[in-house]
Design a protein around this motif. Structure first.
Motif, PDB file in Angstrom:
ATOM      1  N   TYR A 100      58.789  71.370  41.576  1.00 32.98           N
ATOM      2  CA  TYR A 100      57.613  70.690  41.050  1.00 32.98           C
ATOM      3  C   TYR A 100      57.985  69.611  40.040  1.00 32.98           C
ATOM      4  N   PHE A 101      59.083  69.815  39.310  1.00 31.84           N
ATOM      5  CA  PHE A 101      59.457  68.833  38.296  1.00 31.84           C
ATOM      6  C   PHE A 101      60.030  67.552  38.904  1.00 31.84           C
ATOM      7  N   ARG A 102      60.192  67.516  40.232  1.00 31.02           N
ATOM      8  CA  ARG A 102      60.619  66.279  40.876  1.00 31.02           C
ATOM      9  C   ARG A 102      59.388  65.398  41.068  1.00 31.02           C
ATOM     10  N   VAL A 103      59.190  64.454  40.203  1.00 30.88           N
ATOM     11  CA  VAL A 103      58.072  63.522  40.276  1.00 30.88           C
ATOM     12  C   VAL A 103      58.642  62.156  40.625  1.00 30.88           C
ATOM     13  N   PHE A 104      58.289  61.641  41.787  1.00 28.06           N
ATOM     14  CA  PHE A 104      58.821  60.356  42.212  1.00 28.06           C
ATOM     15  C   PHE A 104      58.284  59.244  41.299  1.00 28.06           C
ATOM     16  N   ASN A 105      59.182  58.462  40.750  1.00 24.69           N
ATOM     17  CA  ASN A 105      58.775  57.312  39.950  1.00 24.69           C
ATOM     18  C   ASN A 105      58.627  56.114  40.888  1.00 24.69           C
TER      19      ASN A 105
ATOM     20  N   GLN B 119      52.657  69.682  51.090  1.00 22.94           N
ATOM     21  CA  GLN B 119      53.028  70.798  50.219  1.00 22.94           C
ATOM     22  C   GLN B 119      54.466  70.662  49.714  1.00 22.94           C
ATOM     23  N   TRP B 120      55.321  70.020  50.496  1.00 22.17           N
ATOM     24  CA  TRP B 120      56.692  69.786  50.028  1.00 22.17           C
ATOM     25  C   TRP B 120      56.669  68.884  48.799  1.00 22.17           C
ATOM     26  N   VAL B 121      55.929  67.780  48.884  1.00 23.72           N
ATOM     27  CA  VAL B 121      55.873  66.852  47.754  1.00 23.72           C
ATOM     28  C   VAL B 121      55.156  67.481  46.561  1.00 23.72           C
ATOM     29  N   ALA B 122      54.076  68.207  46.827  1.00 28.55           N
ATOM     30  CA  ALA B 122      53.303  68.820  45.740  1.00 28.55           C
ATOM     31  C   ALA B 122      54.048  69.965  45.070  1.00 28.55           C
ATOM     32  N   GLY B 123      55.115  70.454  45.704  1.00 32.63           N
ATOM     33  CA  GLY B 123      55.918  71.504  45.093  1.00 32.63           C
ATOM     34  C   GLY B 123      55.396  72.904  45.305  1.00 32.63           C
ATOM     35  N   CYS B 124      54.401  73.061  46.192  1.00 32.51           N
ATOM     36  CA  CYS B 124      53.768  74.367  46.360  1.00 32.51           C
ATOM     37  C   CYS B 124      54.002  74.960  47.749  1.00 32.51           C
ATOM     38  N   GLY B 125      54.865  74.325  48.543  1.00 31.29           N
ATOM     39  CA  GLY B 125      55.059  74.780  49.912  1.00 31.29           C
ATOM     40  C   GLY B 125      56.345  75.543  50.115  1.00 31.29           C
TER      41      GLY B 125
ATOM     42  N   VAL C  38      56.239  58.949  47.993  1.00 31.86           N
ATOM     43  CA  VAL C  38      55.882  58.351  46.711  1.00 31.86           C
ATOM     44  C   VAL C  38      54.377  58.400  46.482  1.00 31.86           C
ATOM     45  N   VAL C  39      53.587  58.007  47.477  1.00 31.94           N
ATOM     46  CA  VAL C  39      52.134  57.991  47.282  1.00 31.94           C
ATOM     47  C   VAL C  39      51.591  59.408  47.140  1.00 31.94           C
ATOM     48  N   ALA C  40      52.217  60.367  47.822  1.00 32.80           N
ATOM     49  CA  ALA C  40      51.778  61.761  47.702  1.00 32.80           C
ATOM     50  C   ALA C  40      52.107  62.312  46.326  1.00 32.80           C
ATOM     51  N   SER C  41      53.294  61.987  45.839  1.00 31.56           N
ATOM     52  CA  SER C  41      53.678  62.442  44.497  1.00 31.56           C
ATOM     53  C   SER C  41      52.749  61.851  43.446  1.00 31.56           C
ATOM     54  N   PHE C  42      52.394  60.580  43.594  1.00 28.46           N
ATOM     55  CA  PHE C  42      51.506  59.952  42.626  1.00 28.46           C
ATOM     56  C   PHE C  42      50.148  60.655  42.596  1.00 28.46           C
ATOM     57  N   LEU C  43      49.617  60.997  43.764  1.00 27.18           N
ATOM     58  CA  LEU C  43      48.308  61.651  43.808  1.00 27.18           C
ATOM     59  C   LEU C  43      48.378  63.073  43.256  1.00 27.18           C
ATOM     60  N   ALA C  44      49.363  63.847  43.731  1.00 27.77           N
ATOM     61  CA  ALA C  44      49.403  65.269  43.397  1.00 27.77           C
ATOM     62  C   ALA C  44      49.961  65.539  42.003  1.00 27.77           C
TER      63      ALA C  44
END
Length: 472
Positions: free
Chosen positions: A398-403, A386-392, A349-355
């Motif tokens: 990438y459209f998976r953005v944790f709310n 990179q998994w959370v950022a969608g680039c790995g 969650v915190v990684a998704s919020f940042l990236a």
């Protein structure tokens, strides 16, 4: 009579230590040695929280060796020069170590091994950190895997239940007159921000065994669902012990199966979800070995042109301090600062919020985690971000953005996790705890900040940025 040097690195244990067992088997005397050569691992020198763990893990290893009449010789400096000095003064004929897989360490080890062999000193490297070496699991075409599920299917079929080797007994240990005290390595922080770490962790081989026992007793049976609930003891918390080699995946595997054998077949827990998590760790090392550039560059080359936001030091600082105004994000970042660890669900969650919500480059987060996590592992850290950022490799779309609000309501429904790490919100009703901005006066009195960004709008901005990659 022959003497071997056992060079401890990220294998700070005596049991199931392949290199140590081989050195004890093949030589009359064994000299335990640790060389602190952090600069040789640049640009990924050990982070501050990991240095704390390393200090206490070395202390535990010293004590374990002393119980067996041995002394852990500590040195600092260039690895090759120190080894040559120790070889000269111990008359050692061979050096043993267990392999590591970070790019800088591989390059260093290759150079050291070649120089020692040219000098006439035998060098024996062993595997002690992974079920399988990164180059052993391949596709049918003989190429590295880029997707986890087929990789795990291949690796899983090769894992058998084996009996880890015991700690060495009846060994004649070699000694040297000179050495450094542990404090001379200066691993502990000068400003004691680590005070609460000791209440949370027990570094060392015994601590690893205790953590495994606690996991088997309290969490293994409900791991598949309990691992997602940050307020409870639902995960193994073995990651720092694995990183520093205080326990091996083989030991964990054998212990889990031994527990199953003592339980009635109708009540046996399913250990596969946890073994799969260990497989994810193996996959991380597999990727870093084959694609070493991914420690700093996106695995997916399309993201070389991704429109990340301009680096915003103010936003980064608020994220680091747990002052974003988003409760689950802030709780996770404060847990990280106070304990050197963060629950895995909250890490995502915190990684998704940042990236994504802030659209800051994922490497900013990876660097912060590297410095503040006691389990900071280059392979795992790289793959996770990179998994959370969608680039790995094998990344979340990438459209998976944790709310963060939805995630908190689902996995911390009674707010126990949020109340623990956000004391200023502890008396809020559950609805306001998840969304404190709904009562402006109460939020102000609590001294809790407004959200840095609006979650819905920032999510859409991230999706728009991703769409720009698709334009011709």
């Amino acid at each position: 009579m022959t003497t071997a040097i056992m060079l401890f690195r990220r294998d700070l244990r005596l049991a199931d230590n392949t290199a140590l067992a081989a050195a004890c088997r093949d030589h009359s005397r064994v000299l335990p040695l640790y060389i602190h050569a952090d600069g040789e691992e640049a640009p990924w020198e050990t982070g501050a929280a990991s240095r704390w763990w390393l200090h206490h893990s070395l202390h535990a290893l010293q004590a374990d060796l002393q119980e067996r009449g041995a002394h852990l010789h500590l040195r600092a400096g260039e690895t090759l020069q120190v080894l040559r000095h120790v070889i000269e003064h111990s008359d050692a004929q061979a050096v043993y170590w267990n392999r590591r897989y970070e790019p800088a360490v591989i390059a260093r080890d290759t150079q050291v091994k070649a120089a020692l062999l040219e000098q006439g000193v035998a060098v024996h490297s062993h595997s002690a950190a992974l079920w399988s070496e990164p180059w052993q699991v391949q596709t049918k075409q003989g190429e590295p895997y880029r997707v986890f599920t087929p990789y795990w299917r291949n690796l899983r079929s090769s894992i058998s239940i084996s009996s880890p080797s015991a700690s060495p007994e009846s060994v004649q240990w070699a000694e040297l007159p000179d050495g450094l005290p542990l404090e001379a390595l200066s691993l502990l922080p000068r400003v004691r921000w680590d005070k609460s770490f000791g209440d949370t962790w027990q570094p060392g081989e015994r601590g690893a065994g205790d953590a495994l026992d606690l996991f088997c007793d309290d969490a293994l049976g409900d791991y598949a669902t309990g691992r997602d609930k940050p307020a409870r003891h639902g995960t193994s918390r073995l990651s720092p012990h694995l990183h520093f080699g205080e326990i091996s995946p083989w030991q964990i595997h054998r212990t889990l199966h031994a527990r199953l054998e003592r339980v009635d077949a109708r009540r046996r827990p399913d250990i596969e979800p946890y073994l799969r998590e260990l497989g994810w760790r193996e996959f991380a090392h597999h990727l870093l070995y084959h694609f070493p550039h991914t420690a700093t560059e996106s695995f997916n080359p399309r993201f070389a042109n991704f429109p990340w936001a301009t680096t915003d030091e103010t936003q980064l600082k608020r994220w680091q301090q747990g002052r974003t105004g988003i409760p689950l994000v802030d709780a996770g970042m404060r847990e990280l600062w106070q304990t050197g660890w963060m629950h895995n669900r909250v890490r995502m969650v915190v990684a998704s919020f940042l990236a994504k919500n802030l659209r800051q480059h994922w490497s900013h987060g990876a660097r912060w985690f590297w410095d503040t996590l006691v389990d900071a592992d280059l392979a795992n850290n790289t793959l996770g971000w990179q998994w959370v950022a969608g680039c790995g490799a094998d990344a979340a779309p990438y459209f998976r953005v944790f709310n963060p609000v939805t995630q908190a309501k689902k996995f911390d429904p009674d707010g126990a996790y949020l109340r623990r790490w956000l004391p200023e919100l502890a008396d809020f009703s559950i609805d306001l705890l998840h969304e404190p901005w709904k009562d402006e006066s109460l939020r102000k009195r609590a001294g809790y900040p407004l959200p840095m960004v609006e979650l819905g709008a920032s999510r859409q901005d991230a999706l728009n940025a991703f769409q720009s990659l698709r334009k011709p």
